[in-house]
Motif scaffolding. Structure first.
Motif, PDB file in Angstrom:
ATOM      1  N   ARG A   1      27.687  -2.073  57.690  1.00  0.00           N
ATOM      2  CA  ARG A   1      26.851  -3.258  57.860  1.00  0.00           C
ATOM      3  C   ARG A   1      27.173  -4.321  56.809  1.00  0.00           C
ATOM      4  N   TYR A   2      26.575  -5.481  57.001  1.00  0.00           N
ATOM      5  CA  TYR A   2      26.846  -6.648  56.155  1.00  0.00           C
ATOM      6  C   TYR A   2      25.510  -7.146  55.606  1.00  0.00           C
ATOM      7  N   PHE A   3      25.457  -7.293  54.288  1.00  0.00           N
ATOM      8  CA  PHE A   3      24.220  -7.688  53.623  1.00  0.00           C
ATOM      9  C   PHE A   3      24.400  -9.001  52.856  1.00  0.00           C
ATOM     10  N   ASP A   4      23.331  -9.770  52.794  1.00  0.00           N
ATOM     11  CA  ASP A   4      23.275 -10.900  51.859  1.00  0.00           C
ATOM     12  C   ASP A   4      21.846 -11.016  51.336  1.00  0.00           C
ATOM     13  N   ASP A   5      21.695 -11.560  50.156  1.00  0.00           N
ATOM     14  CA  ASP A   5      20.382 -11.725  49.521  1.00  0.00           C
ATOM     15  C   ASP A   5      19.581 -10.422  49.533  1.00  0.00           C
ATOM     16  N   CYS A   6      20.287  -9.296  49.341  1.00  0.00           N
ATOM     17  CA  CYS A   6      19.677  -7.976  49.200  1.00  0.00           C
ATOM     18  C   CYS A   6      19.033  -7.445  50.484  1.00  0.00           C
TER      19      CYS A   6
ATOM     20  N   ARG B   1      24.715 -22.195  57.857  1.00  0.00           N
ATOM     21  CA  ARG B   1      25.873 -21.414  57.420  1.00  0.00           C
ATOM     22  C   ARG B   1      25.369 -20.180  56.672  1.00  0.00           C
ATOM     23  N   LYS B   2      24.910 -19.213  57.454  1.00  0.00           N
ATOM     24  CA  LYS B   2      24.298 -18.026  56.865  1.00  0.00           C
ATOM     25  C   LYS B   2      24.393 -16.897  57.873  1.00  0.00           C
ATOM     26  N   GLY B   3      24.516 -15.668  57.372  1.00  0.00           N
ATOM     27  CA  GLY B   3      24.546 -14.518  58.256  1.00  0.00           C
ATOM     28  C   GLY B   3      25.950 -14.001  58.474  1.00  0.00           C
ATOM     29  N   VAL B   4      26.081 -13.095  59.441  1.00  0.00           N
ATOM     30  CA  VAL B   4      27.369 -12.467  59.707  1.00  0.00           C
ATOM     31  C   VAL B   4      27.845 -12.840  61.107  1.00  0.00           C
ATOM     32  N   ALA B   5      29.072 -13.327  61.184  1.00  0.00           N
ATOM     33  CA  ALA B   5      29.651 -13.750  62.451  1.00  0.00           C
ATOM     34  C   ALA B   5      30.053 -12.548  63.291  1.00  0.00           C
ATOM     35  N   ASP B   6      30.014 -12.731  64.598  1.00  0.00           N
ATOM     36  CA  ASP B   6      30.403 -11.646  65.500  1.00  0.00           C
ATOM     37  C   ASP B   6      31.821 -11.158  65.214  1.00  0.00           C
ATOM     38  N   HIS B   7      32.713 -12.101  64.864  1.00  0.00           N
ATOM     39  CA  HIS B   7      34.108 -11.687  64.661  1.00  0.00           C
ATOM     40  C   HIS B   7      34.287 -10.836  63.406  1.00  0.00           C
ATOM     41  N   ALA B   8      33.284 -10.793  62.540  1.00  0.00           N
ATOM     42  CA  ALA B   8      33.380  -9.999  61.315  1.00  0.00           C
ATOM     43  C   ALA B   8      32.761  -8.619  61.459  1.00  0.00           C
ATOM     44  N   ARG B   9      32.243  -8.304  62.624  1.00  0.00           N
ATOM     45  CA  ARG B   9      31.700  -6.963  62.864  1.00  0.00           C
ATOM     46  C   ARG B   9      32.194  -6.385  64.186  1.00  0.00           C
ATOM     47  N   ASP B  10      33.259  -6.954  64.697  1.00  0.00           N
ATOM     48  CA  ASP B  10      33.860  -6.519  65.960  1.00  0.00           C
ATOM     49  C   ASP B  10      34.642  -5.218  65.735  1.00  0.00           C
ATOM     50  N   PRO B  11      34.214  -4.102  66.324  1.00  0.00           N
ATOM     51  CA  PRO B  11      34.892  -2.829  66.052  1.00  0.00           C
ATOM     52  C   PRO B  11      36.345  -2.807  66.521  1.00  0.00           C
ATOM     53  N   GLU B  12      36.677  -3.523  67.575  1.00  0.00           N
ATOM     54  CA  GLU B  12      38.068  -3.556  68.036  1.00  0.00           C
ATOM     55  C   GLU B  12      38.944  -4.301  67.035  1.00  0.00           C
ATOM     56  N   ALA B  13      38.444  -5.425  66.521  1.00  0.00           N
ATOM     57  CA  ALA B  13      39.192  -6.164  65.501  1.00  0.00           C
ATOM     58  C   ALA B  13      39.309  -5.341  64.225  1.00  0.00           C
ATOM     59  N   ALA B  14      38.262  -4.596  63.894  1.00  0.00           N
ATOM     60  CA  ALA B  14      38.281  -3.771  62.685  1.00  0.00           C
ATOM     61  C   ALA B  14      39.342  -2.678  62.787  1.00  0.00           C
ATOM     62  N   ALA B  15      39.412  -2.036  63.947  1.00  0.00           N
ATOM     63  CA  ALA B  15      40.417  -0.987  64.140  1.00  0.00           C
ATOM     64  C   ALA B  15      41.823  -1.569  64.135  1.00  0.00           C
ATOM     65  N   ARG B  16      41.977  -2.743  64.738  1.00  0.00           N
ATOM     66  CA  ARG B  16      43.294  -3.385  64.758  1.00  0.00           C
ATOM     67  C   ARG B  16      43.721  -3.778  63.349  1.00  0.00           C
ATOM     68  N   LEU B  17      42.798  -4.325  62.570  1.00  0.00           N
ATOM     69  CA  LEU B  17      43.127  -4.718  61.198  1.00  0.00           C
ATOM     70  C   LEU B  17      43.548  -3.514  60.370  1.00  0.00           C
TER      71      LEU B  17
END
Length: 312
Positions: A268-273, A285-301
C-alpha cells in the motif's frame, strides 16, 4: 486493481517521527536506513535508534554518516549505530554493501534519493534518477531478501513522492534514449517505480513475513531540492504545498517501519501517516495514482529491473 478499506491512524501531517514511535520497543531489531545522514533520513535514524533498534546508516558520505551517528547517540543515548558506504547509483557499491551484511534484517527504509537532476547517466547508461531512486534500491532490497526473510517479521519502506502522479513508467523508453529528457518527468517516473516496487515485492514476499509499503513523506526543504530553481520552489508554495519539518517528514516512514497497527499490512501507499486515497486526475495533487498501484505494471517493472541488472 484490488480496492482496500483505507487504513487510518491517529496521526496526521503534523505528527513527527518521535510521535509515531512513542511507546514502541525495537530492542533486538536491526534496521538499515539509506541516505541516513541527511534530511529526513537523519530523523528516521534518530526515531528508530531512540526506540532501541540497532541502526546502520547506509550513506555515500561516510564522514557525514559518522557525524550523524554521533549526533543521534548524543540525543538518544543509543550506541547501536553503524555507518556503511553505499552509493545507489553504483551497482558495485550496492553489491559490496549486500555482501558485507550479516545476520537478519528487520527494517529496511529505502530513503535515499535524488530529484530533478540534470541529465546524467550511470556507467551502465541508465538515467540517473531511475538508477538511484529505483534500480539501486531494487538491487539492494532483493540482495538483502534472505536477511529480511531470516528476520521472521520484516518491514521494507519504499519512499515515493506525490511527484509520481505526473507519469507512469514508460516501458518503451525507460532510460530516455529517444524522448527528450525532462528532470521532472524522470523524477516522477522513478517515484512511480518506487510505489510499484512495494506492490510487487509485497506480493512476492508477504508469505515469508516481509511486508513492503510505499510512503510519500511530504514536502520538506532538504538537500533533495537543491536542483530546483527558486521559481520552482515558489510555484510549489503557490500551488498549496505546506512544507514539513524533517521530523514531520520522517513520520510516515517510521510509522510504516514500526507501528503495531500495520503488522501484516503491505503493498500500500501512505502519506501524512495514513493510507492515501486515490488520486483523481485534474483534482488536488494528493493521493496515489492508479498507475502507481497497477499490479501488471508492478510485475512488468520487476522483470525489466531484473533484466537491466543482469545486462549490467
Amino acid at each position: 486493481m484490488t480496492e482496500f478499506n483505507l487504513i487510518t491512524t491517529s496521526f496526521n501531517a503534523k505528527s513527527t517521527a518521535a510521535d509515531v514511535v512513542a511507546g514502541v520497543d525495537l530492542t533486538g531489531r536491526r534496521a538499515v536506513v539509506t541516505g541516513g545522514a541527511s534530511g529526513i533520513g537523519v530523523e528516521t535514524v534518530r526515531a528508530l535508534a531512540g526506540a532501541g533498534a540497532e541502526v546502520t546508516l547506509a550513506v555515500r558520505d561516510v564522514e557525514a554518516g559518522r557525524r550523524t551517528a554521533d549526533d543521534v547517540t548524543a540525543t538518544t543515548g543509543s550506541k547501536q549505530l553503524h555507518v556503511a558506504p553505499l552509493d545507489l547509483s553504483d551497482q558495485a557499491s550496492v553489491a559490496a554493501f549486500v555482501a558485507g551484511w550479516e545476520g537478519p534484517l528487520h527494517v529496511l527504509v529505502n530513503n535515499a534519493g535524488v530529484m530533478y537532476t540534470p541529465e546524467r547517466r550511470t556507467r551502465e547508461g541508465w538515467e540517473l534518477q531511475l538508477a538511484t531512486n529505483h534500480l539501486g534500491h531494487f538491487a539492494l532490497t532483493t540482495g538483502l531478501h534472505a536477511a529480511l526473510a531470516a528476520a521472521g517479521r520484516a518491514r521494507v519502506v519504499s519512499l515515493s513522492s506525490v511527484g509520481h502522479v505526473e507519469t507512469p513508467v514508460d516501458f518503451d523508453d525507460i532510460n530516455f534514449r529517444r524522448r527528450p529528457y525532462d528532470p521532472a518527468v524522470a523524477y516522477g517516473q522513478s517515484k512511480t517505480a518506487n510505489a510499484l516496487f512495494a506492490v510487487e515485492a509485497n506480493r512476492r514476499w508477504s508469505d515469508e513475513g516481509i511486508t513492503v509499503n510505499a510512503a510519500h513523506p511530504g514536502a520538506v526543504l532538504t538537500n533533495l531540492t537543491r536542483h530546483m530553481s527558486t521559481e520552482e520552489l515558489d510555484a510549489a508554495v503557490a500551488s498549496g504545498y505546506e512544507f514539513k519539518t524533517p521530523e514531520q517528514g520522517a513520520a510516515t516512514s517510521v510509522l510504516l517501519a514500526t507501528s503495531p497497527r500495520l503488522e501484516g499490512v503491505g503493498g500500500r501507499y501512505f502519506d501524512d501517516c495514513n493510507e492515501a486515497a486515490r488520486y483523481v486526475p485534474g483534482g488536488p495533487r494528493k493521493g496515489v495514482a492508479d498507475h502507481a498501484r497497477d499490479p501488471e505494471a508492478a510485475a512488468r517493472l520487476w522483470q525489466v529491473s531484473l533484466d537491466l541488472l543482469a545486462a549490467a
